[in-house]
Design a protein around this motif. Structure first.
Motif, PDB file in Angstrom:
ATOM      1  N   PRO A  13       0.714   4.295  -4.624  1.00 37.74           N
ATOM      2  CA  PRO A  13       0.226   5.677  -4.689  1.00 37.74           C
ATOM      3  C   PRO A  13       1.337   6.690  -4.976  1.00 37.74           C
ATOM      4  O   PRO A  13       1.076   7.747  -5.529  1.00 37.74           O
ATOM      5  CB  PRO A  13      -0.362   5.937  -3.303  1.00 37.74           C
ATOM      6  CG  PRO A  13      -0.621   4.609  -2.735  1.00 37.74           C
ATOM      7  CD  PRO A  13       0.392   3.688  -3.332  1.00 37.74           C
ATOM      8  N   GLU A  15      -1.957   9.018 -11.539  1.00 37.56           N
ATOM      9  CA  GLU A  15      -3.395   9.298 -11.509  1.00 37.56           C
ATOM     10  C   GLU A  15      -4.139   8.076 -10.967  1.00 37.56           C
ATOM     11  O   GLU A  15      -3.625   6.960 -11.038  1.00 37.56           O
ATOM     12  CB  GLU A  15      -3.912   9.680 -12.891  1.00 37.56           C
ATOM     13  CG  GLU A  15      -3.677   8.630 -13.947  1.00 37.56           C
ATOM     14  CD  GLU A  15      -4.029   9.140 -15.331  1.00 37.56           C
ATOM     15  OE1 GLU A  15      -4.774   8.422 -16.014  1.00 37.56           O
ATOM     16  OE2 GLU A  15      -3.577  10.228 -15.703  1.00 37.56           O
ATOM     17  N   PRO A  16      -5.330   8.269 -10.437  1.00 37.40           N
ATOM     18  CA  PRO A  16      -6.056   7.143  -9.814  1.00 37.40           C
ATOM     19  C   PRO A  16      -6.359   5.985 -10.764  1.00 37.40           C
ATOM     20  O   PRO A  16      -6.545   4.864 -10.311  1.00 37.40           O
ATOM     21  CB  PRO A  16      -7.354   7.784  -9.316  1.00 37.40           C
ATOM     22  CG  PRO A  16      -7.000   9.209  -9.112  1.00 37.40           C
ATOM     23  CD  PRO A  16      -5.988   9.535 -10.170  1.00 37.40           C
ATOM     24  N   ARG A  66      -9.180   0.596  -1.617  1.00 34.65           N
ATOM     25  CA  ARG A  66      -9.010   1.375  -0.395  1.00 34.65           C
ATOM     26  C   ARG A  66      -9.439   2.825  -0.580  1.00 34.65           C
ATOM     27  O   ARG A  66      -9.826   3.497   0.377  1.00 34.65           O
ATOM     28  CB  ARG A  66      -7.547   1.315   0.027  1.00 34.65           C
ATOM     29  CG  ARG A  66      -7.255   1.956   1.347  1.00 34.65           C
ATOM     30  CD  ARG A  66      -5.796   1.894   1.611  1.00 34.65           C
ATOM     31  NE  ARG A  66      -5.089   2.692   0.608  1.00 34.65           N
ATOM     32  CZ  ARG A  66      -3.935   3.289   0.820  1.00 34.65           C
ATOM     33  NH1 ARG A  66      -3.341   3.131   1.966  1.00 34.65           N
ATOM     34  NH2 ARG A  66      -3.361   3.988  -0.109  1.00 34.65           N
ATOM     35  N   THR A  67      -9.361   3.323  -1.799  1.00 38.55           N
ATOM     36  CA  THR A  67      -9.689   4.718  -2.085  1.00 38.55           C
ATOM     37  C   THR A  67     -11.189   4.939  -1.900  1.00 38.55           C
ATOM     38  O   THR A  67     -11.995   4.189  -2.438  1.00 38.55           O
ATOM     39  CB  THR A  67      -9.294   5.072  -3.531  1.00 38.55           C
ATOM     40  OG1 THR A  67      -7.963   4.639  -3.764  1.00 38.55           O
ATOM     41  CG2 THR A  67      -9.403   6.550  -3.787  1.00 38.55           C
ATOM     42  N   TYR A 100      -3.785   3.019 -10.338  1.00 36.42           N
ATOM     43  CA  TYR A 100      -3.622   2.335  -9.057  1.00 36.42           C
ATOM     44  C   TYR A 100      -3.800   0.832  -9.226  1.00 36.42           C
ATOM     45  O   TYR A 100      -4.537   0.366 -10.086  1.00 36.42           O
ATOM     46  CB  TYR A 100      -4.628   2.839  -8.030  1.00 36.42           C
ATOM     47  CG  TYR A 100      -4.350   4.213  -7.485  1.00 36.42           C
ATOM     48  CD1 TYR A 100      -3.136   4.841  -7.681  1.00 36.42           C
ATOM     49  CD2 TYR A 100      -5.312   4.890  -6.764  1.00 36.42           C
ATOM     50  CE1 TYR A 100      -2.888   6.100  -7.175  1.00 36.42           C
ATOM     51  CE2 TYR A 100      -5.079   6.152  -6.252  1.00 36.42           C
ATOM     52  CZ  TYR A 100      -3.859   6.746  -6.467  1.00 36.42           C
ATOM     53  OH  TYR A 100      -3.611   7.992  -5.970  1.00 36.42           O
ATOM     54  N   ILE A 107      -5.168  -0.915  -3.857  1.00 35.64           N
ATOM     55  CA  ILE A 107      -5.170   0.527  -3.599  1.00 35.64           C
ATOM     56  C   ILE A 107      -6.476   1.148  -4.081  1.00 35.64           C
ATOM     57  O   ILE A 107      -7.054   2.019  -3.419  1.00 35.64           O
ATOM     58  CB  ILE A 107      -3.965   1.203  -4.282  1.00 35.64           C
ATOM     59  CG1 ILE A 107      -2.674   0.654  -3.723  1.00 35.64           C
ATOM     60  CG2 ILE A 107      -4.016   2.709  -4.117  1.00 35.64           C
ATOM     61  CD1 ILE A 107      -2.488   0.875  -2.254  1.00 35.64           C
ATOM     62  N   ALA A 108      -6.965   0.702  -5.232  1.00 36.77           N
ATOM     63  CA  ALA A 108      -8.228   1.235  -5.759  1.00 36.77           C
ATOM     64  C   ALA A 108      -9.396   0.893  -4.835  1.00 36.77           C
ATOM     65  O   ALA A 108     -10.321   1.691  -4.678  1.00 36.77           O
ATOM     66  CB  ALA A 108      -8.483   0.696  -7.159  1.00 36.77           C
ATOM     67  N   HIS A 134       0.804  -1.224   0.000  1.00 37.47           N
ATOM     68  CA  HIS A 134       0.000   0.000   0.000  1.00 37.47           C
ATOM     69  C   HIS A 134       0.835   1.271   0.000  1.00 37.47           C
ATOM     70  O   HIS A 134       0.286   2.356  -0.051  1.00 37.47           O
ATOM     71  CB  HIS A 134      -0.917   0.027   1.228  1.00 37.47           C
ATOM     72  CG  HIS A 134      -2.007  -0.987   1.164  1.00 37.47           C
ATOM     73  ND1 HIS A 134      -3.137  -0.807   0.422  1.00 37.47           N
ATOM     74  CD2 HIS A 134      -2.119  -2.204   1.728  1.00 37.47           C
ATOM     75  CE1 HIS A 134      -3.915  -1.863   0.545  1.00 37.47           C
ATOM     76  NE2 HIS A 134      -3.317  -2.727   1.336  1.00 37.47           N
TER      77      HIS A 134
END
Length: 97
Positions: free
Chosen positions: A35, A40-41, A51-52, A44, A48-49, A31
């Protein structure tokens, strides 16, 4: 070298299987680095995606649970691939003689 391949390596297989599964899980669930590296998102990784935080109406709890299942599958497959080595390591100390 023959002694290593025929004696040492078979005795170390359970420990190597544990190291392999733990190492894979540690890298898969990382983790900290993604990031920082991703710009950019959309880049990910899956853990991680998930968790966002999402505020989209179309992404419901069912979609998040499906993503969590997909994120869990590689770790489960790695464990199932090494299952025999785990059992061999557990039973090796229990057999006398």
């Amino acid at each position: 070298m023959r002694t290593f391949w025929s004696v040492v390596l078979p005795l170390c297989r359970p420990a190597l299987a544990v190291i392999a599964v733990f190492g894979f899980t540690m890298i898969w669930d990382q983790h900290l680095l993604p990031p920082i590296v991703a710009t950019e998102p959309g880049q990910y990784t899956l853990p991680i995606a998930l968790r966002t935080p999402r505020s989209d109406e179309e992404v419901g709890s069912g979609m998040l649970l499906a993503g969590a299942l997909l994120a869990l599958l590689p770790s489960v497959v790695a464990f199932l691939a090494m299952r025999r080595q785990f059992m061999r390591g557990l039973t090796a100390g229990a057999i006398m003689g």
